[in-house]
Enzyme design. Sequence first.
Site, PDB file in Angstrom:
ATOM      1  CB  SER A  59      -2.252  -0.441  -4.194  1.00  0.00           C
ATOM      2  OG  SER A  59      -2.709  -0.088  -5.466  1.00  0.00           O
ATOM      3  CG  ASP A 153      -5.844  -6.676  -8.166  1.00  0.00           C
ATOM      4  OD1 ASP A 153      -6.254  -5.704  -8.839  1.00  0.00           O
ATOM      5  OD2 ASP A 153      -5.029  -6.570  -7.238  1.00  0.00           O
ATOM      6  CG  HIS A 185      -6.595  -3.387  -6.079  1.00  0.00           C
ATOM      7  ND1 HIS A 185      -5.338  -3.772  -6.492  1.00  0.00           N
ATOM      8  CD2 HIS A 185      -6.450  -2.151  -5.549  1.00  0.00           C
ATOM      9  CE1 HIS A 185      -4.478  -2.804  -6.223  1.00  0.00           C
ATOM     10  NE2 HIS A 185      -5.126  -1.822  -5.642  1.00  0.00           N
TER      11      HIS A 185
END
Length: 366
Positions: A59, A153, A185
């Site tokens: 991320s 996601d 995610h």
Amino acid sequence: MRMTPGRRLASVAVLALSLAGVTALAVAGTSDAGGGSATTVSLQGYNIDPAKVFVVGISSGGFAAVQMHVAHSSTFKGAAVYAGGVYWCAGAGGAASALANCGGLTLPSNQASYNSTLAVSEAYLDAQSSLGTIDPATNLRGQPVYLWSGTQDVVVNPLEMADLSSEYERYGANVHFDNMYPAAHGWESPDGELGCGTLGSPYMVRCSANGAVYDSVKTWLTMFLGSLKPRNDGALSGTLATFDQTEFGASPTVSMSPTGSVFVPKACAGGDQCGLVLALHGCLQEASLIGNRWVTEAGINAWADTNKLVVVYPDTIASSAPGTTNPNACFDWWGYSNQYDPNYALKNGLQMSVLYAMVQRVTGRP
């Protein structure tokens, strides 16, 4: 700046924190206390093979891993990026641009907000490569690059990761793109505590392929190293320690914790030649918030223990120091340091310099 009506962050609870009126991209978790050992040590140098130095991230840490890899492509020989995006994705627009274009914002359509910055990214990369503010882009040719994007996601749009795949392919990297798993995610690992499609804290998911638990870490380590020795599923022989980050410039100004974590296999401590993995967590995964959950659930140490890899886990802190607004403890991929760091994706970026100094210490590389 306020979010437009109907927009929300794709998190059950935690991702809805504010960043100077703009909600920040985050991966989060809750954990037991403490990462590493109770005693803080000085990060040491080891006998590191220069052909086995890699960077990985998830991320916000995935975006930062791309920055580190591209800027220091003469040092890093490969990268693994989970739910990140193209180099300099946020451009010069700061947090608002990062959210709108790159990730962190879920639209009413239940898709992550996305506007391609691929062309701008590549133009900037080419320009900086020519100027020498990053290593030559030609270094990326032939390097192994692993990419992960779950089909479910809704925090970082899979189209953003497709752009990253295109970018690396343009520069000749050897790309493996895992983008078919129905994952939410998060970072995928057999040690992840959440089901593959579960969105929520601590954003560590476990997926299956053909009825067997998948191991994405094994996939990218095989790309990096070739044939692997089996991972250690028992008590690790290596040592997980807490190291001092302040000697490298960590401070509230760059939103970095006084300490980070480092895993050192017994063989590496004994002088054997080893590799190095620099592993970057996401927002809200700092040790002061989630303890050692990222460090232990990432699934890297079990492979590192048997395959001679030192793993450095730099750590961030939430910061509202003068000139720095980062309440979610993200790595800096939009220039939050010291009011605004326009060089945040370059070798002389404020936080980039701190991270690279750690790599220099471990490898002995100037």
